[in-house]
Design an enzyme around this catalytic site. Structure first.
Site, PDB file in Angstrom:
ATOM      1  N   LYS A  99       0.877  -1.168   0.000  1.00 18.01           N
ATOM      2  CA  LYS A  99       0.000   0.000   0.000  1.00 18.01           C
ATOM      3  C   LYS A  99       0.914   1.217   0.000  1.00 18.01           C
ATOM      4  O   LYS A  99       1.614   1.487   0.968  1.00 18.01           O
ATOM      5  CB  LYS A  99      -0.917   0.012   1.218  1.00 18.01           C
ATOM      6  CG  LYS A  99      -1.886   1.194   1.192  1.00 18.01           C
ATOM      7  CD  LYS A  99      -2.576   1.418   2.501  1.00 18.01           C
ATOM      8  CE  LYS A  99      -3.386   2.716   2.417  1.00 18.01           C
ATOM      9  NZ  LYS A  99      -3.793   3.187   3.744  1.00 18.01           N
ATOM     10  N   GLY A 160      -8.064   9.427   9.688  1.00 16.32           N
ATOM     11  CA  GLY A 160      -8.384   9.397  11.103  1.00 16.32           C
ATOM     12  C   GLY A 160      -9.398  10.418  11.561  1.00 16.32           C
ATOM     13  O   GLY A 160      -9.675  10.509  12.760  1.00 16.32           O
ATOM     14  N   ALA A 186      -9.666   5.997   4.230  1.00 17.08           N
ATOM     15  CA  ALA A 186      -9.418   7.158   5.101  1.00 17.08           C
ATOM     16  C   ALA A 186     -10.671   8.012   5.300  1.00 17.08           C
ATOM     17  O   ALA A 186     -11.414   8.309   4.364  1.00 17.08           O
ATOM     18  CB  ALA A 186      -8.293   8.043   4.576  1.00 17.08           C
ATOM     19  N   GLY A 187     -10.876   8.362   6.577  1.00 18.84           N
ATOM     20  CA  GLY A 187     -11.936   9.291   6.944  1.00 18.84           C
ATOM     21  C   GLY A 187     -13.261   8.662   7.307  1.00 18.84           C
ATOM     22  O   GLY A 187     -14.149   9.347   7.823  1.00 18.84           O
ATOM     23  N   ASN A 208      -9.430   1.795   9.667  1.00 19.16           N
ATOM     24  CA  ASN A 208      -8.532   1.560  10.791  1.00 19.16           C
ATOM     25  C   ASN A 208      -9.036   2.285  12.040  1.00 19.16           C
ATOM     26  O   ASN A 208      -9.584   1.682  12.960  1.00 19.16           O
ATOM     27  CB  ASN A 208      -7.107   1.988  10.437  1.00 19.16           C
ATOM     28  CG  ASN A 208      -6.074   1.613  11.490  1.00 19.16           C
ATOM     29  OD1 ASN A 208      -4.879   1.727  11.257  1.00 19.16           O
ATOM     30  ND2 ASN A 208      -6.477   1.161  12.659  1.00 19.16           N
ATOM     31  N   THR A 209      -8.877   3.608  12.064  1.00 18.85           N
ATOM     32  CA  THR A 209      -9.165   4.378  13.278  1.00 18.85           C
ATOM     33  C   THR A 209     -10.596   4.206  13.765  1.00 18.85           C
ATOM     34  O   THR A 209     -10.837   4.102  14.978  1.00 18.85           O
ATOM     35  CB  THR A 209      -8.872   5.870  13.043  1.00 18.85           C
ATOM     36  OG1 THR A 209      -7.521   6.013  12.595  1.00 18.85           O
ATOM     37  CG2 THR A 209      -9.067   6.678  14.316  1.00 18.85           C
TER      38      THR A 209
END
Length: 258
Positions: A99, A160, A186-187, A208-209
């Site tokens: 990635k 995040g 993301a986001g 992830n986050t």
């Protein structure tokens, strides 16, 4: 039911990819990833402590016969750093998949478009399977496909941030023009964000986050799993057209009027 995600000729049942950062503990990380049903796990190589060979790292907590490891170049600010990190992952025997992230500013964490394209060209020529993280730029997405990237990974919003998808129109264009899988990365903050991305026609999402920092990461991972499945099913089912006026849901013929 036979709706596989195919990347570089490899088939996956799950369309949810997950990261390994920001978890409260290794045990919580493993449990949440198992609950997510994900088959692709990203690992930031630059954030592994490899100095002590006797010290366990994230890599030691998974059965890699069950998962596909996706080393990422998180933390790399330049093309050269990203290339070195990808090559290190290969030298360690982790994977030829990478990635690709080239992020110059630690404040906003937006990817460098020119640097990402340059790094992708080099890595593809060296035989890597490249999954580049980019802003939702349809022109860049097309260029990355042309140099041989296996996917494109446009952001929904800042890494995040949990803001959801701020790039809806651009993601739609990327999906319409894509010749490779599109992974929204993301986001994303809640499962409805993942469902929305899948409803747009994205092939997968990476989270992830939103899982790692949830009050109950295991429950949130399962919720994201269901959100991705619902969004994909809705996309395949075909939504009704959006209209600017009401349309009665009951037949108008034969209505008794006084």
């Amino acid at each position: 039911m036979d709706d596989k995600l195919v990347i570089a000729g490899k088939e996956f049942t799950s369309r949810l990819m997950v990261g390994t950062g920001r978890h409260g503990s290794m045990e919580e990380m493993v449990a949440s990833i198992e609950a997510s049903g994900a088959e692709i796990i990203t690992v930031a190589l630059r954030r592994l402590d490899l100095d002590d060979p006797n010290k366990k790292t994230i890599l030691d907590y998974f059965d890699w016969t069950r998962y596909t490891i996706l080393p990422n170049t998180a933390g790399c600010r330049t093309v050269e750093e990203a290339l070195t990190t990808a090559r290190l992952a290969r030298a360690m025997g982790l994977s030829d998949w990478v990635k690709l992230e080239v992020i110059p500013s630690p404040k906003y964490l937006f990817p460098d478009p020119a640097g990402t394209l340059r790094a992708a060209e080099v890595l593809v020529k060296e035989g890597f399977v490249v999954l580049p993280y980019i802003h939702a730029d349809p022109v860049l997405a097309r260029q990355l496909q042309e140099v041989g990237c296996a996917t494109v990974m446009p952001l929904g919003s800042a890494i995040g941030s949990g803001q959801g998808i701020h790039t809806r129109e651009e993601v739609q264009i990327i999906v319409e023009e894509a010749q490779v899988p599109v992974v929204v990365d993301a986001g994303l903050g809640v499962p409805s964000d993942a469902a929305a991305a899948m409803e747009l026609g994205a092939d997968a999402v990476l989270v992830n986050t939103a899982i790692a920092q949830a009050k109950d990461p295991v429950a949130m991972a399962r919720a994201f799993r269901l959100g991705v499945e619902a969004g994909r099913l809705a996309y395949r089912a075909g939504r009704i057209p959006i209209k600017h006026y009401a349309v009665p849901s009951s037949p108008q013929e034969g209505v008794v009027r006084r």
